[in-house]
Design a protein around this motif. Structure first.
Motif, short mmCIF file in Angstrom:
data_model
loop_
_atom_site.label_atom_id
_atom_site.label_comp_id
_atom_site.label_asym_id
_atom_site.label_seq_id
_atom_site.Cartn_x
_atom_site.Cartn_y
_atom_site.Cartn_z
N ASN A 1 0.92 -1.30 -0.05
CA ASN A 1 -0.05 0.08 0.08
C ASN A 1 0.76 1.18 0.09
OD1 ASN A 1 -2.44 -1.36 0.12
ND2 ASN A 1 -2.08 -1.72 2.07
N ALA A 2 2.10 1.20 -0.47
CA ALA A 2 2.88 2.28 -0.41
C ALA A 2 3.28 2.73 -1.86
CB ALA A 2 3.95 2.09 0.38
N GLY A 3 3.57 3.89 -2.11
CA GLY A 3 4.39 4.21 -3.53
C GLY A 3 3.17 4.57 -4.57
N HIS A 4 3.77 5.10 -5.73
CA HIS A 4 2.90 5.70 -6.77
C HIS A 4 2.79 4.63 -7.95
CE1 HIS A 4 4.40 9.44 -5.03
NE2 HIS A 4 3.26 9.40 -4.58
N LEU A 5 3.32 3.32 -7.81
CA LEU A 5 3.45 2.24 -9.12
C LEU A 5 2.19 1.40 -8.77
CD1 LEU A 5 7.27 1.48 -9.22
CD2 LEU A 5 6.27 3.57 -9.95
N GLY A 6 1.33 1.78 -8.08
CA GLY A 6 0.18 0.80 -7.93
C GLY A 6 -0.24 0.33 -9.25
N GLY A 7 -0.27 -1.17 -9.37
CA GLY A 7 -1.14 -1.65 -10.67
C GLY A 7 0.01 -1.69 -11.88
N ALA A 8 1.29 -1.58 -11.57
CA ALA A 8 2.20 -1.65 -12.66
C ALA A 8 2.46 -2.81 -12.83
CB ALA A 8 3.44 -0.85 -12.14
N SER A 9 2.84 -3.16 -14.28
CA SER A 9 3.17 -4.69 -14.65
C SER A 9 4.56 -5.03 -14.20
CB SER A 9 3.13 -4.78 -16.42
OG SER A 9 2.03 -3.91 -16.72
N PRO A 10 4.55 -6.27 -13.90
CA PRO A 10 6.14 -6.80 -13.65
C PRO A 10 7.00 -6.77 -14.82
CG PRO A 10 4.52 -8.72 -13.74
CD PRO A 10 3.79 -7.46 -13.96
N VAL A 11 8.24 -6.56 -14.37
CA VAL A 11 9.35 -6.60 -15.53
C VAL A 11 10.62 -7.20 -15.00
CG1 VAL A 11 10.99 -4.84 -16.54
CG2 VAL A 11 8.60 -4.07 -15.92
N ARG A 12 11.06 -8.34 -15.98
CA ARG A 12 12.20 -9.07 -15.64
C ARG A 12 13.30 -8.47 -16.02
NH1 ARG A 12 9.77 -14.00 -18.75
NH2 ARG A 12 9.23 -12.25 -20.04
N PHE A 13 14.57 -8.65 -15.37
CA PHE A 13 15.65 -8.08 -15.74
C PHE A 13 16.85 -8.90 -14.92
CE2 PHE A 13 17.00 -6.06 -11.63
CZ PHE A 13 15.97 -5.97 -10.86
N THR A 14 18.23 -8.56 -15.17
CA THR A 14 19.02 -9.59 -14.52
C THR A 14 20.19 -8.42 -14.19
OG1 THR A 14 20.64 -9.82 -16.65
CG2 THR A 14 18.70 -11.40 -16.11
N PHE A 15 20.87 -9.04 -13.05
CA PHE A 15 21.85 -8.32 -12.52
C PHE A 15 23.24 -9.15 -12.32
CE2 PHE A 15 23.91 -6.10 -8.66
CZ PHE A 15 24.64 -5.23 -9.37
N ASP A 16 24.06 -8.87 -12.82
CA ASP A 16 25.23 -9.90 -12.57
C ASP A 16 24.82 -11.46 -13.01
OD1 ASP A 16 27.35 -8.18 -12.32
OD2 ASP A 16 27.38 -8.27 -10.19
N GLY A 17 23.92 -11.43 -13.85
CA GLY A 17 23.44 -12.53 -14.35
C GLY A 17 22.46 -13.48 -13.63
N LYS A 18 21.93 -12.83 -12.47
CA LYS A 18 20.90 -13.36 -11.70
C LYS A 18 19.56 -12.71 -12.28
CE LYS A 18 19.39 -14.61 -7.15
NZ LYS A 18 19.54 -14.30 -5.68
N SER A 19 18.43 -13.52 -12.17
CA SER A 19 17.11 -12.70 -12.63
C SER A 19 16.30 -12.30 -11.43
CB SER A 19 16.37 -13.79 -13.39
OG SER A 19 16.95 -14.21 -14.63
N TYR A 20 15.82 -10.98 -11.54
CA TYR A 20 14.87 -10.53 -10.70
C TYR A 20 13.71 -10.12 -11.35
CZ TYR A 20 19.14 -10.21 -8.00
OH TYR A 20 20.32 -10.55 -7.25
N ILE A 21 12.66 -9.65 -10.60
CA ILE A 21 11.55 -9.28 -11.05
C ILE A 21 11.09 -7.72 -10.53
CG2 ILE A 21 8.96 -9.23 -11.23
CD1 ILE A 21 9.32 -12.21 -11.70
#
Lengths: 181, 995
Positions: B9-29
């Protein structure tokens, strides 16, 4: 009898269109670099049947002959019908300099709703209608080339440059035209 | 969806779609709208980089452009690897690939961290002290070592495949910064009808509304900003530029802005530019650039998890991310209290709030206490623990005493706010130090600009908005937009503003552990003190000795701290120690953005003659002459350059050669005073030159040295056709125009460049007249009717021509000028005729050889700006009876008439097959000791097929009096002997130029 030579322009066959702008080489035209002091303006205007403009950035036209103010004693005359402008000036006794530059310059017509933005890619002048109204003309730069801009209508500029710069100017216009918005 | 630190319940990104990315080869969302930093924090990742010098583990410090630590590489493909991207600025996109920098073998285990243990060996000024001796070690050891260690990140090894654009723009009012004050200014100016550009570096307007608990016109600050952005964008006279950084403020209200168009996109359109440079000329500039929070300086203040209070608050209130579960706070101003309160309301534990101030007061302090946060005043942090993440903070009374420890997994610090006066300062505005708030604030304006809001030191939101409105309206009025349109008012409120706080080291005493001032360059409080101890007095010296503020963040968080520590150590007031200069760019700008469209073929115009196409089709090799491409030689099958040039040279003298001379500069000089002007500009006499005749002219500078030369034809009493060298065309016209407008303004004469009006085809050789005759109409080509050095107007191939009879080869020759569009056809017509007589096309190399055979100079090759007509053997070209021309006084100077000047002579090598090198030095005695006395140098040197030997021109001291003397040209492997001879090598046997 010698066979008469034919013309070849540096932009023959070139054209380009992108969203909101079209580039096309203008037809050959007669051009004159006219230089004269204020005392000769009246006689020159009479001989050319067109009143030479006296304010910076202004132009005047009579039929297909136009005079573009380039400096306090300098006009670029363009006759799109190709009439012999040197001959027209030959009889004028008022002190002046008329030099034929019909082949020195090449013109590109830039048209479309994005015309201001495309030219603003290389021209530092304010090209908004307020500062550069229809009929205005100015010798300025486009990228690294000297050009003369002449606004023929809200969405039509004629860009004049020296012929060996035409390829560069056309290329830079193309690159700019690919940058919409 | 694994984002353990994302709050529902915090922030202004409510309802935003998930985005996949990697940092140093490890995947995150992460979420759409995240930055890389906020997405990593949502996943509990704080360790984002290693520091530059000590390789200390580092986490994110800020939430914006000020970020010194979280620098990563963003890799799209082999050609698009961007190093040193701030994770706090990089917007997340699907498939984003980020890698950490400055670590090996991995971010968690970095061998370079041994530097940290070696700290005593890497003091401030380490490089200056250590790499001094032995001298020989510099090239072999020190420089390679430093180069390897220097710099961060990995540069791409392929050419940049992105496109970049440029745009000039004009407006009445340019507003830099789209926070509340900037929005207010833009809106007020726009309502009055001004042309407005509003630029903001973030993806959306709003500035501090991302984290402040503000209310504007009854709405939350963030919502208000978004509605305003929509409303402004809809106005015809407003251009809102987001993702656009105002990075440079130049003369006369010209600002440089860079707009990032595709760095946030998963699949950028390859046809669209990546960035666009805006060069904006503004009537008035409103600077609403905000302020940058500073960290607290205390031992081990750099552990991952420690960050600015406003950053922690931004991650919470904008991105909905908790930066930890037990978040300590250390502050010297009120802002951090708001951060603590926000965290507490979001359910995050705040075990302690340490305030350096002894008796802080105010609403926020009261609220924190009421909320049950343990507020410890008059205390300082004396250290922290934790290897890859902060785990504990140590708290002590300011004056020393018993130490308490708190378990934390994040720490927010704030020592106050530094107004972002970068652009104001770049505009040459003068800053003044405000003692009460310890800030430099805009004082004296040099350009038409005004600062509003936090960058002007205005703390309260309502005041900043009021300033913005007033500035916008005034700017509109001052640019001619008065009267019409609404006068706006905006109701704004926020519980706190960005106060000054304190600058410097919060402990102010020697201590264990490193208290970092500049995170990116690893500069500690101790380093600054040491710089002062070693004699640095000016902040400019302290900066360079310690490298404080010299990293890519340019000291946005560190400069004021460094200055305060130096001032304290020196016992001087801060303003007396000085402030380092703010220079563009505000944040790093890509070379691509600055270059814009000017790459490849558009880097520089390539000028081609109308005949270029024919030369290309006929195998010409080209050389660059200025911007021109000129045909150099025309090799036939199996010929090398030597063979081609030898054949071309032979053919011209036995039959004829055809040469494209279009690039020669041409100026038409017209008016009743044309001849008087010519008399003044050239050394030669012109009054008596009859119309229809030509003359070789020499032009000097005021100092008497040769400036240019060329053949001039008189077409009529008041009309001259002047030719210049190819490279000299623009400057000769400028030189003439300059004299005409300043010195000889009374003359009735005008100058017009006709270089490109005419295509010029030179036909040279005994057969030249026969070749052109069938194409010429209306001109009698006989010697009697058209002698050497004359010009006629008539028709050539049915089109108008200016036909010159002239020679740069010593042979009979013509130069056909036709209007440029007929050039190609005219050339082809000449070529067809020429073939009947065995003529060839020749290029610039043959032209050079043939003229050297005759001793004709080339200005710029055989002259170098210190050669007079006398030196060049051209005294005959000076009108003996003339009383004035540009350079006449210069020629009379004692040095220019002295004996022993270098004079142009011919050289014949003793071995006729030996071709000298152009530029080779000449000595009288080859056996003297080095350094030898050099008496001149070779200016031109060729193999002359027509002479059957090498020929050369040289400038030699007293050369005209040394005919027959042997001089010596020492080369690396031999000494070449040569005889001084006349400059004329070829003795024309056949029909020469005079027919």
């Amino acid at each position: 009898m010698v066979e008469v030579l034919t013309r070849t322009g540096p932009l023959d066959g070139r054209s380009f269109a992108a969203s909101g702008v079209r580039l096309s080489p203008a037809e050959p035209a007669a051009r004159l670099s006219l230089r004269a002091g204020g005392d000769a303006v009246k006689a020159l205007s009479k001989a050319l049947a067109l009143s030479l403009p006296l304010r910076p950035k202004s132009t005047s036209a009579s039929g297909n002959l136009a005079a573009l103010w380039l400096g306090p004693d300098e006009w670029l005359l363009i006759d799109e019908d190709g009439n012999d402008l040197m001959a027209a000036c030959a009889a004028i006794t008022a002190v002046h300099s008329a030099v034929d530059i019909s082949h020195r310059n090449v013109a590109i017509d830039v048209t479309g709703p994005n015309v201001e933005d495309v030219l603003a890619a290389g021209c530092p002048q304010d090209l908004s209608l307020r500062a550069f109204p229809v009929g205005a003309a100015s010798r300025t730069i486009f990228g690294k080339a000297e050009v003369v801009l002449w606004r023929r209508s809200e969405q039509h500029f004629r860009v004049e440059c020296w012929r060996s710069f035409a390829d560069y100017v056309f290329g830079l216009l193309e690159a700019a035209a690919r940058d919409p918005g | 969806m694994m984002q353990p630190f994302r709050l529902a319940n915090a922030g202004h990104l409510g309802g935003a779609s998930p985005v996949r990315f990697t940092f140093d080869g490890k995947s995150y969302i992460g979420l759409e709208g995240d930055t890389l930093a906020s997405a990593l924090l949502a996943n509990g990742v704080h360790l984002m980089g290693r520091s530059f010098k000590y390789h200390r583990p580092r986490g994110v410090i800020g939430a914006g452009v000020e970020e010194p630590n979280a620098l990563v590489g963003i890799h799209r493909d082999a050609a698009r690897k961007t190093p040193n991207v701030r994770a706090t600025v990089q917007e997340l996109y699907e498939g984003l690939t980020a890698v950490s920098q400055n670590r090996w073998p991995s971010l968690r285990l970095d061998v370079g961290a041994l530097n940290d243990l070696g700290t005593p060996f890497f003091p401030a000024g380490f490089y200056y002290k250590t790499f001094m001796w032995p001298k020989s070690a510099w090239e072999r050891l020190y420089e390679p070592f430093i180069r390897r260690a220097a710099g961060l990140g990995e540069a791409p090894d392929k050419p940049d495949s992105d496109r970049y654009a440029n745009r000039f723009a004009h407006c009445d009012v340019l507003v830099i910064g789209g926070g509340a004050a900037g929005i207010a200014a833009a809106h007020a100016a726009a309502e009055k009808g001004a042309r407005v550009i509003l630029a903001d570096e973030q993806p959306a307007l709003g500035g501090a509304m991302r984290y402040l608990s503000a209310t504007l016109d009854g709405k939350s600050g963030w919502l208000w900003a978004q509605e305003m952005a929509t409303a402004l964008s809809a106005m015809d006279n407003v251009r809102v530029l987001t993702r656009t950084t105002g990075f440079g403020y130049y003369a006369q209200n010209m600002l440089g802005l860079v707009e990032r168009l595709s760095d946030h996109l998963a699949e950028p359109d390859p046809d669209r530019p990546r960035e666009r440079l805006w060069q904006v000329r503004a009537g008035r500039v409103v600077l609403a650039t905000g302020a940058i929070e500073r960290h607290m300086v205390f031992p081990d203040n750099d552990r991952p998890g420690a960050m600015l209070a406003s950053a922690g608050r931004t991650y919470l209130n904008h991105y909905g991310v908790a930066v930890g579960t037990k978040v300590g706070v250390y502050t010297a101003d009120d802002c951090a209290y708001a951060a603590a309160l926000d965290l507490r309301s979001a359910g995050v534990d705040v075990p302690v709030l340490v305030d350096l101030r002894r008796k802080p007061n105010g609403d926020l302090v009261d609220q924190a206490q009421q909320a049950g946060i343990e507020v410890v005043t008059g205390h300082a942090l004396s250290g922290t623990d934790g290897r890859l993440r902060i785990s504990r903070i140590c708290v002590r009374p300011r004056e020393g005493g018993e130490r308490r420890e708190y378990e934390v997994d994040a720490l927010l610090t704030s020592s106050g706010w530094t107004p972002a006066v970068h652009l104001f300062s770049q505009s040459r505005g003068k800053l003044a130090f405000d003692e009460a708030t310890q800030r430099f604030l805009p004082d004296t304006y040099v350009q038409d600009a005004v600062s509003v809001g936090a960058c002007n030191g205005t703390a309260a939101l309502a005041d900043g908005v009021k300033e913005g409105l007033a500035a916008g309206e005034t700017a509109a009025r001052e640019t001619g937009h008065r009267g019409k349109g609404r006068t706006l008012s905006i109701d704004a409120w926020s519980p706190e503003g960005g106060a000054g706080g304190m600058i410097g080291d919060s402990a102010r005493a020697p201590q264990r552990g490193k208290a970092f001032v500049d995170f990116q360059n690893d500069v500690t409080a101790k380093d600054i003190r040491q710089a002062v101890r070693e004699g640095m007095r000016s902040i400019e010296h302290v900066k360079r000795f310690t490298t404080n503020g010299m990293a890519t963040d340019q000291g946005k968080t560190s400069n004021m701290h460094g200055l305060a520590i130096a001032a304290e150590r020196l016992g001087l007031p801060v303003p007396q120690v000085g402030l380092t200069t703010f220079r563009p760019p505000y944040t790093p700008v890509t070379f691509g953005a600055l270059v814009g469209h000017g790459r490849g073929a558009l880097f520089e115009p390539t000028r081609r003659t109308p005949i270029h196409g024919w030369a290309e089709e006929n195998g010409a090799v080209f050389e660059d002459v200025g911007q021109w491409k000129r045909a150099w030689y025309f090799p036939r099958d199996g010929e090398d350059m030597h063979g081609a040039v030898a054949r071309e040279c032979r053919t011209v003298r036995t039959s004829a050669g055809i040469f494209d001379a279009t690039t020669l500069g041409k100026i038409e000089i017209v008016g009743p005073d044309a001849a008087r002007f010519m008399e003044l500009m050239y050394t030669n006499p012109w009054q008596k030159l009859a119309p229809g005749r030509c003359r070789y002219g020499i032009m000097l500078r005021e100092d008497g040295f040769i400036y240019d030369d060329g053949v001039v034809g008189r077409l009529a009493d008041g009309r001259f056709h002047v030719t210049t060298t190819t490279g000299g065309a623009p400057r000769v016209l400028n030189h003439m125009e300059d004299y005409l407008q300043t010195e000889f303004a009374e003359l009735k004469v005008w100058l017009t460049s006709t270089s490109e009006q005419w295509a010029v085809i030179a036909v040279q050789g005994p057969k030249s007249r026969e070749i052109i005759a069938p194409l010429v109409e209306g001109i009698d080509l006989s010697d009697e009717a058209m002698p050497h050095m004359s010009v006629r107007e008539g028709r050539f191939g049915g089109v108008p021509t200016r036909l010159f009879r002239m020679s740069f080869t010593g042979e009979l020759g013509f130069e056909i000028n036709v209007p440029a569009d007929f050039g190609r056809q005219a050339w082809e017509a000449v070529w067809e005729e020429g073939r009947k007589h065995g003529a060839c096309a020749y290029g610039t190399e043959t032209m050079h050889v043939l003229r050297a055979e005759m001793g004709f100079i080339i200005v710029g090759q055989d002259t170098d700006g210190t050669v007079t007509p006398h030196d060049a053997g051209l005294s005959w070209a000076i009108g003996k009876k003339k009383t004035d021309f540009v350079g006449i006084r210069g020629l009379a100077r004692p040095d220019l008439t002295a004996v022993g000047r270098r004079q142009l002579v011919g050289l014949k090598t003793r071995d006729p097959n030996k071709v000298l090198e152009e530029g080779a030095q000449i000595v009288a005695d080859p056996d003297q000791a080095v350094p030898m006395k050099m008496i001149g140098f070779v200016t031109s040197s060729y193999w002359s097929e027509n002479c059957g030997r090498s020929i050369a021109l040289a400038l030699v001291e007293g050369g005209h009096g040394r005919m027959g003397e042997i001089v010596h040209v020492p080369m690396p492997d031999e000494v070449i002997d040569a005889e001084i001879v006349s400059t004329v090598f070829f003795d024309g046997k056949g029909e020469d130029a005079n027919g």
